[in-house]
Design a protein around this motif. Structure first.
Motif, PDB file in Angstrom:
ATOM      1  N   PHE A 160      51.291  18.465  68.226  1.00  0.00           N
ATOM      2  CA  PHE A 160      50.680  17.835  69.223  1.00  0.00           C
ATOM      3  C   PHE A 160      50.884  16.307  69.185  1.00  0.00           C
ATOM      4  O   PHE A 160      50.776  15.622  68.231  1.00  0.00           O
ATOM      5  N   SER A 161      51.269  15.607  70.536  1.00  0.00           N
ATOM      6  CA  SER A 161      51.326  14.340  70.638  1.00  0.00           C
ATOM      7  C   SER A 161      49.984  13.509  70.749  1.00  0.00           C
ATOM      8  O   SER A 161      49.606  13.523  72.023  1.00  0.00           O
ATOM      9  N   TRP A 162      49.677  12.945  69.790  1.00  0.00           N
ATOM     10  CA  TRP A 162      48.392  12.326  69.925  1.00  0.00           C
ATOM     11  C   TRP A 162      48.361  11.074  70.668  1.00  0.00           C
ATOM     12  O   TRP A 162      47.394  10.775  71.338  1.00  0.00           O
ATOM     13  N   SER A 163      49.488  10.188  70.653  1.00  0.00           N
ATOM     14  CA  SER A 163      49.536   9.209  71.388  1.00  0.00           C
ATOM     15  C   SER A 163      49.747   9.166  72.901  1.00  0.00           C
ATOM     16  O   SER A 163      48.963   8.842  73.758  1.00  0.00           O
ATOM     17  N   ALA A 164      50.148  10.324  73.228  1.00  0.00           N
ATOM     18  CA  ALA A 164      50.186  10.955  74.735  1.00  0.00           C
ATOM     19  C   ALA A 164      49.117  11.383  75.219  1.00  0.00           C
ATOM     20  O   ALA A 164      48.716  10.807  76.403  1.00  0.00           O
ATOM     21  N   TRP A 165      48.215  11.861  74.397  1.00  0.00           N
ATOM     22  CA  TRP A 165      46.703  12.412  74.826  1.00  0.00           C
ATOM     23  C   TRP A 165      45.944  10.993  74.969  1.00  0.00           C
ATOM     24  O   TRP A 165      45.318  11.103  75.832  1.00  0.00           O
ATOM     25  N   ILE A 166      45.999  10.230  74.139  1.00  0.00           N
ATOM     26  CA  ILE A 166      45.157   9.042  74.030  1.00  0.00           C
ATOM     27  C   ILE A 166      45.600   7.998  75.389  1.00  0.00           C
ATOM     28  O   ILE A 166      44.611   7.650  76.031  1.00  0.00           O
ATOM     29  N   ALA A 198      46.732   8.923  78.087  1.00  0.00           N
ATOM     30  CA  ALA A 198      46.260   9.480  79.387  1.00  0.00           C
ATOM     31  C   ALA A 198      44.832   9.715  79.370  1.00  0.00           C
ATOM     32  O   ALA A 198      44.180   9.363  80.716  1.00  0.00           O
ATOM     33  N   HIS A 199      43.941   9.872  78.597  1.00  0.00           N
ATOM     34  CA  HIS A 199      42.458  10.259  78.551  1.00  0.00           C
ATOM     35  C   HIS A 199      41.748   8.629  78.136  1.00  0.00           C
ATOM     36  O   HIS A 199      40.705   8.693  78.688  1.00  0.00           O
ATOM     37  N   ALA A 200      42.409   7.920  77.282  1.00  0.00           N
ATOM     38  CA  ALA A 200      41.607   6.855  76.919  1.00  0.00           C
ATOM     39  C   ALA A 200      42.459   5.624  76.843  1.00  0.00           C
ATOM     40  O   ALA A 200      42.867   5.103  75.540  1.00  0.00           O
ATOM     41  N   PRO A 201      42.865   5.150  77.888  1.00  0.00           N
ATOM     42  CA  PRO A 201      43.842   4.048  77.967  1.00  0.00           C
ATOM     43  C   PRO A 201      43.487   2.641  77.241  1.00  0.00           C
ATOM     44  O   PRO A 201      44.229   2.130  76.548  1.00  0.00           O
ATOM     45  N   LEU A 242      44.198   1.540  69.391  1.00  0.00           N
ATOM     46  CA  LEU A 242      43.361   2.286  68.496  1.00  0.00           C
ATOM     47  C   LEU A 242      44.038   3.788  68.413  1.00  0.00           C
ATOM     48  O   LEU A 242      44.135   4.222  67.159  1.00  0.00           O
ATOM     49  N   GLY A 243      44.330   4.235  69.483  1.00  0.00           N
ATOM     50  CA  GLY A 243      45.084   5.550  69.569  1.00  0.00           C
ATOM     51  C   GLY A 243      46.333   5.414  68.695  1.00  0.00           C
ATOM     52  O   GLY A 243      46.789   6.573  67.956  1.00  0.00           O
ATOM     53  N   VAL A 247      47.211   3.541  66.165  1.00  0.00           N
ATOM     54  CA  VAL A 247      46.822   3.734  64.791  1.00  0.00           C
ATOM     55  C   VAL A 247      46.420   5.097  64.578  1.00  0.00           C
ATOM     56  O   VAL A 247      46.925   5.591  63.417  1.00  0.00           O
ATOM     57  N   ALA A 248      45.397   5.854  65.090  1.00  0.00           N
ATOM     58  CA  ALA A 248      44.923   7.057  64.847  1.00  0.00           C
ATOM     59  C   ALA A 248      46.138   8.122  64.761  1.00  0.00           C
ATOM     60  O   ALA A 248      46.151   8.926  64.139  1.00  0.00           O
ATOM     61  N   ALA A 249      46.943   7.945  65.663  1.00  0.00           N
ATOM     62  CA  ALA A 249      48.066   9.149  65.791  1.00  0.00           C
ATOM     63  C   ALA A 249      48.763   8.953  64.663  1.00  0.00           C
ATOM     64  O   ALA A 249      49.355   9.850  64.000  1.00  0.00           O
ATOM     65  N   ALA A 250      49.182   7.335  64.141  1.00  0.00           N
ATOM     66  CA  ALA A 250      49.862   7.393  63.061  1.00  0.00           C
ATOM     67  C   ALA A 250      49.480   7.816  61.766  1.00  0.00           C
ATOM     68  O   ALA A 250      50.050   8.565  61.016  1.00  0.00           O
ATOM     69  N   LEU A 251      47.960   7.493  61.744  1.00  0.00           N
ATOM     70  CA  LEU A 251      47.276   8.015  60.643  1.00  0.00           C
ATOM     71  C   LEU A 251      47.301   9.689  60.577  1.00  0.00           C
ATOM     72  O   LEU A 251      47.337  10.160  59.387  1.00  0.00           O
ATOM     73  N   GLY A 252      46.902  10.319  61.620  1.00  0.00           N
ATOM     74  CA  GLY A 252      46.996  11.459  61.721  1.00  0.00           C
ATOM     75  C   GLY A 252      48.306  12.289  61.405  1.00  0.00           C
ATOM     76  O   GLY A 252      48.465  13.220  60.881  1.00  0.00           O
ATOM     77  N   ASP A 253      49.354  11.480  61.846  1.00  0.00           N
ATOM     78  CA  ASP A 253      50.712  12.260  61.621  1.00  0.00           C
ATOM     79  C   ASP A 253      51.070  12.003  60.002  1.00  0.00           C
ATOM     80  O   ASP A 253      51.347  12.600  59.328  1.00  0.00           O
ATOM     81  N   ALA A 254      50.342  10.702  59.721  1.00  0.00           N
ATOM     82  CA  ALA A 254      50.698  10.724  58.216  1.00  0.00           C
ATOM     83  C   ALA A 254      49.769  11.455  57.280  1.00  0.00           C
ATOM     84  O   ALA A 254      50.241  12.390  56.194  1.00  0.00           O
ATOM     85  N   LEU A 255      48.605  11.709  57.661  1.00  0.00           N
ATOM     86  CA  LEU A 255      47.818  12.717  57.191  1.00  0.00           C
ATOM     87  C   LEU A 255      48.479  14.378  57.146  1.00  0.00           C
ATOM     88  O   LEU A 255      48.513  14.905  56.092  1.00  0.00           O
ATOM     89  N   ALA A 256      48.945  14.556  58.397  1.00  0.00           N
ATOM     90  CA  ALA A 256      49.622  15.913  58.523  1.00  0.00           C
ATOM     91  C   ALA A 256      50.912  16.168  57.642  1.00  0.00           C
ATOM     92  O   ALA A 256      51.074  17.094  56.990  1.00  0.00           O
ATOM     93  N   LEU A 257      51.559  14.923  57.475  1.00  0.00           N
ATOM     94  CA  LEU A 257      52.654  14.792  56.617  1.00  0.00           C
ATOM     95  C   LEU A 257      52.285  15.148  54.995  1.00  0.00           C
ATOM     96  O   LEU A 257      52.967  15.802  54.388  1.00  0.00           O
ATOM     97  N   CYS A 258      51.380  14.556  54.751  1.00  0.00           N
ATOM     98  CA  CYS A 258      50.825  14.585  53.558  1.00  0.00           C
ATOM     99  C   CYS A 258      50.182  15.919  53.254  1.00  0.00           C
ATOM    100  O   CYS A 258      50.476  16.396  52.171  1.00  0.00           O
ATOM    101  N   PHE A 259      49.566  16.586  54.091  1.00  0.00           N
ATOM    102  CA  PHE A 259      48.889  17.859  53.879  1.00  0.00           C
ATOM    103  C   PHE A 259      49.889  18.670  53.596  1.00  0.00           C
ATOM    104  O   PHE A 259      50.104  19.616  53.044  1.00  0.00           O
ATOM    105  N   ARG A 260      51.183  18.496  54.511  1.00  0.00           N
ATOM    106  CA  ARG A 260      52.257  19.870  54.557  1.00  0.00           C
ATOM    107  C   ARG A 260      52.943  19.333  53.460  1.00  0.00           C
ATOM    108  O   ARG A 260      53.251  20.506  52.600  1.00  0.00           O
TER     109      ARG A 260
END
Lengths: 186, 156
Positions: free
Chosen positions: B86-92, B94-97, B102-103, B105-118
């Motif tokens: 999922f592309s978090w930056s594109a979603w943010i 589109a929905h919350a310009p 912040l998006g 940062v959140a996307a980067a954090l999410g990507d980092a978390l996903a990477l870490c989790f994987r």
């Protein structure tokens, strides 16, 4: 007849048998009362199947026996069976000393029936669990040595030894009681 | 002792025991049983344990448990895959310009978390399994000790 009345009648018919089974195995009045209560609570759950009376006695006897043995196991009394597997008691060799026991019909004929029963009950109560339980299962529940060994999870040799020792202790107690009574009366 | 020599003793004891009359049940046994039955009726099925529950709630709980297990398994595989793709930056955008920064940062954090989790997924799962095992061990050891030390003493 309402369910309550029918179950009351049912209980009154079988409560002595259930209690007798429990107290002979447990040797403890309070525990036997608890087990008897639990037996009838279970009977109530199956009352639709039991109310016609067919097989009710056998069902109650089996449940009483099982719950009594479970009770002994729960409070670790029965664990002494297992602990003794390591001791020499499990050798299967009973005490070979000939026991002097009151043989023949004359022995009991000399005494009052109530006295004789009291002596037997006293002797039974004095036996340790490891001897009383297999003795009761053999003489009252008509289980074979093999069945008792299986139920208690101990060796066949140990069951035979414990039952033999229980009989010897019982006979000795009766002998002593009879001798004391004779001394008192002479 | 030979069997033949035991027979008179066995017969004697058998006769003596069989002569015993049945014991009289305590007079209050009947009252105790009915009191216990009344007490059971007062307890709601939920307090009486899962096996005592009515069929419908019991089935519903079973179904819910099965659905939960299925959901957990699905989230572990398909959910993780969707999360990663999922592309978090594109979603943010589109929905919350207004939250684009912040998006990001959140996307980067999410990507980092996903990477870490994987990357650490086997370790995380192992740690969870270890915690469950430790919990079960502690529970069984604790209950055994309780039965052995406390319950036994209270009955003697």
């Amino acid at each position: 007849m309402s369910d309550h009345a029918a179950f009351t009648t049912f209980m009154r018919s079988y409560q002595d048998m259930v209690y007798t089974t429990a107290i002979r195995l447990l040797g403890n009045q309070a525990a036997a009362e608890d087990v008897s209560q639990e037996v009838f609570l279970r009977a109530y759950e199956h009352f639709d199947d039991l109310r016609d009376g067919t097989g009710a006695g056998g069902w109650l006897k089996t449940v009483s026996t099982n719950l009594s043995l479970n009770h002994l196991q729960r409070y670790r009394k029965r664990w002494s069976f297992f602990s003794e597997l390591l001791h020499r008691d499990d050798s299967g060799e009973a005490d070979e000393t000939p026991i002097d026991f009151p043989a023949g019909d004359d022995f009991f004929a000399d005494f009052d029936a109530a006295d004789r029963r009291a002596w037997v009950q006293q002797a039974l109560a004095k036996l340790p669990d490891k001897q009383r339980v297999p003795l009761v299962l053999y003489h009252f529940e008509d289980l074979s040595y093999e069945q008792i060994a299986e139920r208690l999870g101990v060796s066949l040799a140990k069951v035979k030894t414990d039952i033999l020792r229980a009989r010897q202790a019982l006979a000795q107690h009766l002998n002593r009681a009879a001798a004391e009574r004779r001394e008192l009366t002479t | 002792m030979p069997n033949k020599e035991q027979q008179p003793l066995e017969a004697f004891v058998h006769r003596a025991l069989r002569e015993l009359p049945p014991e009289r049940a305590p007079v209050d046994l009947e009252a105790r049983v009915f009191a216990a039955l009344a007490a059971r009726r007062r307890v709601s099925p939920w307090q009486a344990g899962w096996r005592a529950w009515p069929v419908v709630p019991r089935t519903a709980v079973l179904a819910a448990a099965a659905a939960t297990v299925f959901a957990v398994v699905w989230l572990s595989f398909a959910g993780l895959h969707a999360f990663e793709s999922f592309s978090w930056s594109a979603w943010i955008d589109a929905h919350a310009p207004g939250l684009a920064r912040l998006g990001t940062v959140a996307a980067a954090l999410g990507d980092a978390l996903a990477l870490c989790f994987r990357k650490f997924q086997p370790w995380i799962l192992s740690a969870a399994a270890l915690a469950a095992l430790a919990y079960a061990t502690l529970l069984s050891v604790g209950s055994s000790l309780y039965r052995r030390l406390v319950a036994t003493h209270s009955t003697t």
